[in-house]
Design an enzyme around this catalytic site. Structure first.
Site, PDB file in Angstrom:
ATOM      1  N   ARG A   1      12.324  50.905  30.287  1.00  0.00           N
ATOM      2  CA  ARG A   1      12.856  51.909  30.867  1.00  0.00           C
ATOM      3  C   ARG A   1      14.634  51.204  31.616  1.00  0.00           C
ATOM      4  O   ARG A   1      15.553  51.779  31.446  1.00  0.00           O
ATOM      5  CB  ARG A   1      12.552  52.038  31.647  1.00  0.00           C
ATOM      6  CG  ARG A   1      11.767  53.720  30.781  1.00  0.00           C
ATOM      7  CD  ARG A   1      11.117  54.633  31.691  1.00  0.00           C
ATOM      8  NE  ARG A   1       9.974  56.198  30.579  1.00  0.00           N
ATOM      9  CZ  ARG A   1       9.460  56.801  31.291  1.00  0.00           C
ATOM     10  NH1 ARG A   1       9.145  57.082  32.713  1.00  0.00           N
ATOM     11  NH2 ARG A   1       8.920  56.994  29.961  1.00  0.00           N
TER      12      ARG A   1
ATOM     13  N   ASP B   1       9.868  58.528  38.019  1.00  0.00           N
ATOM     14  CA  ASP B   1      10.243  59.258  36.477  1.00  0.00           C
ATOM     15  C   ASP B   1      12.022  59.812  36.683  1.00  0.00           C
ATOM     16  O   ASP B   1      12.087  60.336  35.827  1.00  0.00           O
ATOM     17  CB  ASP B   1       9.111  60.247  36.146  1.00  0.00           C
ATOM     18  CG  ASP B   1       7.401  58.841  35.972  1.00  0.00           C
ATOM     19  OD1 ASP B   1       7.951  58.176  34.953  1.00  0.00           O
ATOM     20  OD2 ASP B   1       6.140  59.798  35.767  1.00  0.00           O
TER      21      ASP B   1
ATOM     22  N   ARG C   1      -5.032  65.560  34.891  1.00  0.00           N
ATOM     23  CA  ARG C   1      -6.176  64.875  36.024  1.00  0.00           C
ATOM     24  C   ARG C   1      -7.551  65.931  36.598  1.00  0.00           C
ATOM     25  O   ARG C   1      -8.206  65.854  35.911  1.00  0.00           O
ATOM     26  CB  ARG C   1      -5.214  65.041  37.615  1.00  0.00           C
ATOM     27  CG  ARG C   1      -4.762  64.075  37.342  1.00  0.00           C
ATOM     28  CD  ARG C   1      -3.226  63.911  39.005  1.00  0.00           C
ATOM     29  NE  ARG C   1      -3.064  62.707  39.787  1.00  0.00           N
ATOM     30  CZ  ARG C   1      -2.104  61.650  38.608  1.00  0.00           C
ATOM     31  NH1 ARG C   1      -1.861  62.676  37.645  1.00  0.00           N
ATOM     32  NH2 ARG C   1      -1.498  60.827  39.008  1.00  0.00           N
TER      33      ARG C   1
ATOM     34  N   ARG D   1      12.014  60.130  27.960  1.00  0.00           N
ATOM     35  CA  ARG D   1      12.309  60.542  29.114  1.00  0.00           C
ATOM     36  C   ARG D   1      13.904  59.901  28.449  1.00  0.00           C
ATOM     37  O   ARG D   1      14.610  60.784  29.474  1.00  0.00           O
ATOM     38  CB  ARG D   1      11.695  59.818  30.474  1.00  0.00           C
ATOM     39  CG  ARG D   1      10.687  61.151  31.049  1.00  0.00           C
ATOM     40  CD  ARG D   1      10.405  60.577  32.214  1.00  0.00           C
ATOM     41  NE  ARG D   1       8.913  60.721  32.490  1.00  0.00           N
ATOM     42  CZ  ARG D   1       8.589  62.283  32.749  1.00  0.00           C
ATOM     43  NH1 ARG D   1       9.945  63.070  31.984  1.00  0.00           N
ATOM     44  NH2 ARG D   1       7.608  62.703  33.292  1.00  0.00           N
TER      45      ARG D   1
ATOM     46  N   LYS E   1       6.517  50.782  31.384  1.00  0.00           N
ATOM     47  CA  LYS E   1       6.343  52.258  30.396  1.00  0.00           C
ATOM     48  C   LYS E   1       6.554  52.017  28.941  1.00  0.00           C
ATOM     49  O   LYS E   1       6.430  51.433  27.987  1.00  0.00           O
ATOM     50  CB  LYS E   1       7.678  52.904  31.475  1.00  0.00           C
ATOM     51  CG  LYS E   1       7.316  53.598  32.455  1.00  0.00           C
ATOM     52  CD  LYS E   1       6.382  54.386  33.468  1.00  0.00           C
ATOM     53  CE  LYS E   1       5.937  54.712  34.688  1.00  0.00           C
ATOM     54  NZ  LYS E   1       5.024  55.680  34.598  1.00  0.00           N
TER      55      LYS E   1
ATOM     56  N   SER F   1       0.601  50.711  39.622  1.00  0.00           N
ATOM     57  CA  SER F   1       1.625  52.276  38.903  1.00  0.00           C
ATOM     58  C   SER F   1       0.290  52.782  39.130  1.00  0.00           C
ATOM     59  O   SER F   1      -1.290  52.085  39.821  1.00  0.00           O
ATOM     60  CB  SER F   1       1.022  52.302  37.185  1.00  0.00           C
ATOM     61  OG  SER F   1       0.892  53.535  37.075  1.00  0.00           O
TER      62      SER F   1
ATOM     63  N   SER G   1       4.182  54.765  45.295  1.00  0.00           N
ATOM     64  CA  SER G   1       3.431  56.039  44.110  1.00  0.00           C
ATOM     65  C   SER G   1       2.440  56.987  45.172  1.00  0.00           C
ATOM     66  O   SER G   1       1.546  57.840  44.677  1.00  0.00           O
ATOM     67  CB  SER G   1       3.300  56.220  43.246  1.00  0.00           C
ATOM     68  OG  SER G   1       4.170  55.394  42.220  1.00  0.00           O
TER      69      SER G   1
ATOM     70  N   LYS H   1       6.533  64.318  23.488  1.00  0.00           N
ATOM     71  CA  LYS H   1       5.413  63.213  24.552  1.00  0.00           C
ATOM     72  C   LYS H   1       4.864  64.688  25.796  1.00  0.00           C
ATOM     73  O   LYS H   1       3.978  63.980  26.336  1.00  0.00           O
ATOM     74  CB  LYS H   1       5.622  62.197  25.011  1.00  0.00           C
ATOM     75  CG  LYS H   1       4.652  61.298  25.930  1.00  0.00           C
ATOM     76  CD  LYS H   1       5.498  60.097  25.701  1.00  0.00           C
ATOM     77  CE  LYS H   1       4.518  59.213  26.791  1.00  0.00           C
ATOM     78  NZ  LYS H   1       3.234  59.398  26.565  1.00  0.00           N
TER      79      LYS H   1
ATOM     80  N   ARG I   1       0.659  47.170  26.360  1.00  0.00           N
ATOM     81  CA  ARG I   1       1.177  47.886  28.164  1.00  0.00           C
ATOM     82  C   ARG I   1      -0.140  47.358  29.128  1.00  0.00           C
ATOM     83  O   ARG I   1      -1.306  47.383  28.255  1.00  0.00           O
ATOM     84  CB  ARG I   1       0.903  49.472  28.322  1.00  0.00           C
ATOM     85  CG  ARG I   1       2.771  49.930  27.673  1.00  0.00           C
ATOM     86  CD  ARG I   1       2.966  50.719  27.161  1.00  0.00           C
ATOM     87  NE  ARG I   1       2.812  52.077  28.677  1.00  0.00           N
ATOM     88  CZ  ARG I   1       3.409  52.977  29.353  1.00  0.00           C
ATOM     89  NH1 ARG I   1       3.013  54.279  28.283  1.00  0.00           N
ATOM     90  NH2 ARG I   1       3.150  53.480  30.485  1.00  0.00           N
TER      91      ARG I   1
END
Length: 409
Positions: free
Chosen positions: A323, A292, A28, A366, A319, A145, A173, A390, A99
């Site tokens: 996942r 996450d 950001r 992850r 993702k 998202s 979120s 990553k 994606r």
């Protein structure tokens, strides 16, 4: 690279680890620095994603390949669309081209952006011809998202008329949206978030300032898992963290308290301490604000021999991998009884963990890091262990300080 992990000689662990800046905050702030070059940033994330973002922002024309960096794809789509005179092809890995990005593209097009699909409609690669965006009212589905939402909010201060963003439906979120707005406030950008409407005012310039990135709470989750799986008396110090964090994943301190882990804030560090072996038979959590950390929590519960019911996980389907399905496959290999739907996961208590199982990581950082703490309970192999770069390139080095038996095979 395949790694073999085995339990340490003593599962009473003490260590002091420094974790680099949050990937979410870093990406950001990198975009905001591109709009306002007078901003300087300290404690940047050293992740692959942050490097892809930083490199991409320097391109004016030609191809920008962000590889597996999903955040960079969303943020750079909005950035390049709003930069008059820049013309790029924004692309990534094979998984990245699978994606969806249509919702964000259509929102930007409604503001006047010139974005075309190079191959499949709704998916990268994208051909983006930057231009001044003057339409300042836009809407997005509220349950998508948060990266789509933040992508728009981050470019808003650089737009002539700012932005009024309407979120349609139930918002998920929220912490990530608030993180974005918190950073905008920090650099002096006026904004508001009332009901389902977010407003961000325009800003011509920002005076010279230094912003320090807080360390990554998502990365801290793996050490919460380790402490939960270790013996009473285990303590791990992590830095640098704030008690009033902008990161939604800071809720870890509350979640892992239910699993015997106490969090103590000491200056700019947190001390994770295993104070109890008491735990619920089943852990029930709604994680739509913090998806996450779902993988870490599911693996922790399996390692502790308890069940869990995790909901609000609909964004995990798109993702780095699906996942939920990946968790089901890999935990089942270890002997777990687990079921998943499009948005939740149910794990039954399991007293046994199979030994010597090789965990596939699906190009997903992850997956590798969430399963690693199980090495406190049994020997385990992690395939393609290098995927951790990553988000957390130093993960295996930091884990090695805990005296786990880590070796390349």
């Amino acid at each position: 690279m395949k790694l073999h992990l085995s339990p340490p000689p003593n599962t009473l662990i003490n260590s002091d680890i420094e974790i680099t800046g949050s990937k979410s905050e870093t990406n950001r702030l990198l975009l905001l620095r591109a709009i306002f070059p007078t901003i300087s940033i300290q404690n940047l994330s050293n992740s692959d994603d942050a490097q892809a973002m930083e490199k991409g922002l320097k391109v004016n024309t030609g191809e920008v390949d962000i590889h597996h960096a999903g955040t960079a794809m969303r943020f750079l789509t909005a950035y390049f669309a709003s930069q008059a005179g820049k013309e790029v092809v924004l692309t990534g890995s094979k998984r990245m081209t699978e994606r969806p990005v249509q919702v964000l593209v259509e929102a930007l097009q409604s503001m006047g952006a010139d974005i075309q699909y190079l191959k499949d409609h709704g998916y990268p690669p994208l051909v983006i011809k930057g231009k001044e965006l003057t339409v300042n009212k836009v809407s997005l589905p509220a349950n998508i998202s948060s990266q789509y939402i933040s992508a728009l909010l981050l470019i808003a201060p650089g737009l002539k008329n700012g932005m009024e963003l309407e979120l349609v439906g139930k918002i998920t979120s929220v912490p990530y949206i608030k993180m974005t707005l918190g950073l905008l406030t920090q650099i002096g950008v006026k904004n508001s978030f009332e009901g389902n409407t977010v407003k961000v005012g325009p800003k011509l310039s920002v005076g010279p300032m230094e912003v320090v990135v807080e360390s990554d709470w998502s990365s801290a989750s793996y050490f919460y898992s380790i402490v939960a799986l270790a013996d009473i008396g285990t303590e791990i110090m992590l830095s640098a963290y704030k008690k009033n964090s902008l990161q939604g994943d800071s809720v870890l301190s509350e979640i892992y308290e239910q699993l015997g882990v106490e969090t103590f804030f000491e200056g700019n560090r947190i001390r994770l301490s295993k104070i109890s072996d008491q735990k619920p038979a089943t852990l029930n959590l709604e994680l739509s604000n913090t998806p996450d950390i779902a993988q870490t929590i599911a693996v922790t519960c399996f390692g502790l021999g308890i069940g869990c019911y995790l909901t609000g996980l609909h964004t995990l389907k798109i993702k780095e991998t699906d996942r939920l399905e990946a968790l089901k496959v890999e935990l089942s290999k270890l002997g777990a009884k687990i079921s998943v739907s499009d948005q939740d996961l149910t794990l039954q208590p399991s007293p046994k963990i199979k030994s010597g199982v090789a965990i596939d990581t699906y190009n997903d950082h992850r997956m590798a890091m969430a399963f690693a703490p199980l090495a406190l309970k049994t020997s385990i192999l992690i395939n393609d262990a290098q995927v951790v770069t990553k988000s957390y390139p130093d993960f295996w080095k930091d884990l090695d300080t805990l005296q786990l038996g880590i070796r390349t095979v």
